[in-house]
Design a protein around this motif. Structure first.
Motif, PDB file in Angstrom:
ATOM      1  N   LEU A  82       0.816  -1.218   0.000  1.00 17.37           N
ATOM      2  CA  LEU A  82       0.000   0.000   0.000  1.00 17.37           C
ATOM      3  C   LEU A  82       0.845   1.262   0.000  1.00 17.37           C
ATOM      4  N   GLY A  83       2.082   1.179   0.447  1.00 22.10           N
ATOM      5  CA  GLY A  83       2.958   2.344   0.466  1.00 22.10           C
ATOM      6  C   GLY A  83       3.640   2.621  -0.857  1.00 22.10           C
ATOM      7  N   ALA A  84       3.445   1.751  -1.836  1.00 25.33           N
ATOM      8  CA  ALA A  84       4.110   1.935  -3.131  1.00 25.33           C
ATOM      9  C   ALA A  84       3.398   2.954  -4.010  1.00 25.33           C
ATOM     10  N   ASP A  85       2.127   3.193  -3.729  1.00 27.59           N
ATOM     11  CA  ASP A  85       1.343   4.134  -4.543  1.00 27.59           C
ATOM     12  C   ASP A  85       1.455   5.528  -3.919  1.00 27.59           C
ATOM     13  N   ALA A  86       2.476   6.250  -4.324  1.00 26.99           N
ATOM     14  CA  ALA A  86       2.740   7.564  -3.733  1.00 26.99           C
ATOM     15  C   ALA A  86       1.619   8.556  -4.005  1.00 26.99           C
ATOM     16  N   THR A  87       0.959   8.438  -5.144  1.00 27.47           N
ATOM     17  CA  THR A  87      -0.113   9.382  -5.479  1.00 27.47           C
ATOM     18  C   THR A  87      -1.292   9.224  -4.526  1.00 27.47           C
ATOM     19  N   THR A  88      -1.733   7.977  -4.327  1.00 32.43           N
ATOM     20  CA  THR A  88      -2.845   7.736  -3.405  1.00 32.43           C
ATOM     21  C   THR A  88      -2.465   8.125  -1.988  1.00 32.43           C
ATOM     22  N   TYR A  89      -1.277   7.734  -1.577  1.00 32.17           N
ATOM     23  CA  TYR A  89      -0.790   8.035  -0.234  1.00 32.17           C
ATOM     24  C   TYR A  89      -0.793   9.545   0.018  1.00 32.17           C
ATOM     25  N   SER A  90      -0.241  10.303  -0.937  1.00 32.53           N
ATOM     26  CA  SER A  90      -0.154  11.755  -0.728  1.00 32.53           C
ATOM     27  C   SER A  90      -1.519  12.419  -0.812  1.00 32.53           C
ATOM     28  N   ALA A  91      -2.425  11.869  -1.620  1.00 29.46           N
ATOM     29  CA  ALA A  91      -3.770  12.437  -1.700  1.00 29.46           C
ATOM     30  C   ALA A  91      -4.508  12.287  -0.374  1.00 29.46           C
ATOM     31  N   ILE A  92      -4.372  11.122   0.243  1.00 29.99           N
ATOM     32  CA  ILE A  92      -5.015  10.912   1.547  1.00 29.99           C
ATOM     33  C   ILE A  92      -4.402  11.848   2.588  1.00 29.99           C
ATOM     34  N   CYS A  93      -3.062  11.978   2.567  1.00 29.27           N
ATOM     35  CA  CYS A  93      -2.392  12.896   3.502  1.00 29.27           C
ATOM     36  C   CYS A  93      -2.791  14.342   3.250  1.00 29.27           C
ATOM     37  N   ARG A  94      -2.942  14.711   1.984  1.00 28.53           N
ATOM     38  CA  ARG A  94      -3.305  16.095   1.623  1.00 28.53           C
ATOM     39  C   ARG A  94      -4.626  16.492   2.256  1.00 28.53           C
ATOM     40  N   ASP A  95      -5.514  15.509   2.357  1.00 23.16           N
ATOM     41  CA  ASP A  95      -6.817  15.773   2.958  1.00 23.16           C
ATOM     42  C   ASP A  95      -6.778  15.663   4.483  1.00 23.16           C
ATOM     43  N   ASN A  96      -5.573  15.786   5.036  1.00 24.76           N
ATOM     44  CA  ASN A  96      -5.365  15.772   6.490  1.00 24.76           C
ATOM     45  C   ASN A  96      -5.866  14.491   7.138  1.00 24.76           C
ATOM     46  N   ARG A  97      -5.638  13.383   6.445  1.00 21.22           N
ATOM     47  CA  ARG A  97      -6.065  12.090   6.979  1.00 21.22           C
ATOM     48  C   ARG A  97      -4.881  11.129   7.032  1.00 21.22           C
ATOM     49  N   PHE A  98      -3.750  11.584   7.586  1.00 18.22           N
ATOM     50  CA  PHE A  98      -2.571  10.713   7.618  1.00 18.22           C
ATOM     51  C   PHE A  98      -2.879   9.378   8.283  1.00 18.22           C
ATOM     52  N   ASN A  99      -3.657   9.395   9.361  1.00 17.53           N
ATOM     53  CA  ASN A  99      -3.945   8.151  10.059  1.00 17.53           C
ATOM     54  C   ASN A  99      -4.743   7.167   9.206  1.00 17.53           C
ATOM     55  N   ASP A 100      -5.363   7.661   8.120  1.00 17.32           N
ATOM     56  CA  ASP A 100      -6.145   6.800   7.221  1.00 17.32           C
ATOM     57  C   ASP A 100      -5.347   6.313   6.022  1.00 17.32           C
ATOM     58  N   THR A 101      -4.050   6.618   5.955  1.00 17.23           N
ATOM     59  CA  THR A 101      -3.288   6.318   4.741  1.00 17.23           C
ATOM     60  C   THR A 101      -3.385   4.861   4.332  1.00 17.23           C
ATOM     61  N   PHE A 102      -3.361   3.948   5.271  1.00  8.21           N
ATOM     62  CA  PHE A 102      -3.449   2.532   4.938  1.00  8.21           C
ATOM     63  C   PHE A 102      -4.842   1.964   5.171  1.00  8.21           C
ATOM     64  N   SER A 103      -5.514   2.406   6.230  1.00  2.00           N
ATOM     65  CA  SER A 103      -6.823   1.821   6.547  1.00  2.00           C
ATOM     66  C   SER A 103      -7.833   2.058   5.434  1.00  2.00           C
ATOM     67  N   ARG A 104      -7.775   3.235   4.824  1.00  2.00           N
ATOM     68  CA  ARG A 104      -8.704   3.531   3.721  1.00  2.00           C
ATOM     69  C   ARG A 104      -8.481   2.560   2.554  1.00  2.00           C
ATOM     70  N   GLN A 105      -7.216   2.263   2.272  1.00  5.01           N
ATOM     71  CA  GLN A 105      -6.898   1.331   1.190  1.00  5.01           C
ATOM     72  C   GLN A 105      -7.265  -0.107   1.565  1.00  5.01           C
ATOM     73  N   VAL A 106      -7.006  -0.501   2.812  1.00  3.07           N
ATOM     74  CA  VAL A 106      -7.367  -1.851   3.249  1.00  3.07           C
ATOM     75  C   VAL A 106      -8.874  -2.049   3.149  1.00  3.07           C
ATOM     76  N   ARG A 107      -9.637  -1.022   3.553  1.00  2.53           N
ATOM     77  CA  ARG A 107     -11.096  -1.132   3.477  1.00  2.53           C
ATOM     78  C   ARG A 107     -11.562  -1.309   2.027  1.00  2.53           C
ATOM     79  N   ALA A 108     -10.866  -0.669   1.086  1.00  2.00           N
ATOM     80  CA  ALA A 108     -11.281  -0.730  -0.312  1.00  2.00           C
ATOM     81  C   ALA A 108     -10.911  -2.042  -0.990  1.00  2.00           C
TER      82      ALA A 108
END
Length: 196
Positions: A82-108
């Motif tokens: 999940l950490g290999a997709d820098a675009t998705t990772y940074s988009a989630i962080c941009r929306d001030n959801r750092f704590n969701d960086t992986f959980s959002r992807q795991v849920r999907a």
């Protein structure tokens, strides 16, 4: 002996000491984790990895070894970092959801029968904790490879989950051992599924 030579010898001596300690304690857990990976893969599940910082390199290395090959040519095995997709990772962080960086992807992308593999080299971050919680919600099993024992992550694990924990090492001390353990896991996965 120069000061530099002495320092180099100290690094090697320390590494050998940590390696010997890990070899004497981690063997059974490594075998259990390899069996959990194999069971997931044989039941058509996938392995989803996540890690922060430099540990993300280890997560990608593991996934590459499964998706491509380890030491022998064989069919690809399903793994995603999940950490290999820098675009998705940074988009989630941009929306001030750092704590969701992986959980959002795991849920999907996680589904029952998949396995979440968490690698931790420098303490236990909220985004990894949330990923584990979501994995359990999605009926996924969890494996943790950690540089530290008895952490807040350990308390989240279910009886069917697994942990390989080193003896409270710094990230610099832990990284070569984590890589060695990952190599052992990859070798065991290949041997148990494909023989040889």
């Amino acid at each position: 002996m120069t000061d530099t030579e002495h320092q180099i010898n100290q690094w090697f001596a320390s590494h050998m000491e940590h390696t010997a300690q890990a070899a004497s304690t981690a063997g059974p857990a490594i075998e259990e984790v390899a069996n959990a990976f194999v069971e997931t893969l044989l039941q058509d599940g996938k392995i989803v990895t996540c890690a922060n910082g430099n540990a993300n390199i280890l997560a990608q290395y593991f996934c590459t070894a499964l998706l491509n090959r380890f030491e022998q040519d064989r069919p690809a095995l399903p793994a995603i970092n999940l950490g290999a997709d820098a675009t998705t990772y940074s988009a989630i962080c941009r929306d001030n959801r750092f704590n969701d960086t992986f959980s959002r992807q795991v849920r999907a992308i996680g589904k029952p029968g998949d396995l979440l593999f968490v690698i931790v080299d420098d303490g236990h971050k909220a985004n990894l904790i949330q990923a584990i919680q979501v994995a359990h919600d999605r009926e996924m099993s969890v494996v943790v490879l950690s540089a530290r024992e008895k952490s807040d992550i350990t308390s989240l694990l279910h009886p069917e989950d697994h942990e390989i924990a080193l003896n409270d090492l710094s990230p610099t001390e832990a990284t070569p051992l984590l890589l060695l353990i990952i190599n052992a896991l990859c070798g065991l996965i290949d041997a148990k599924i494909f023989g040889g």
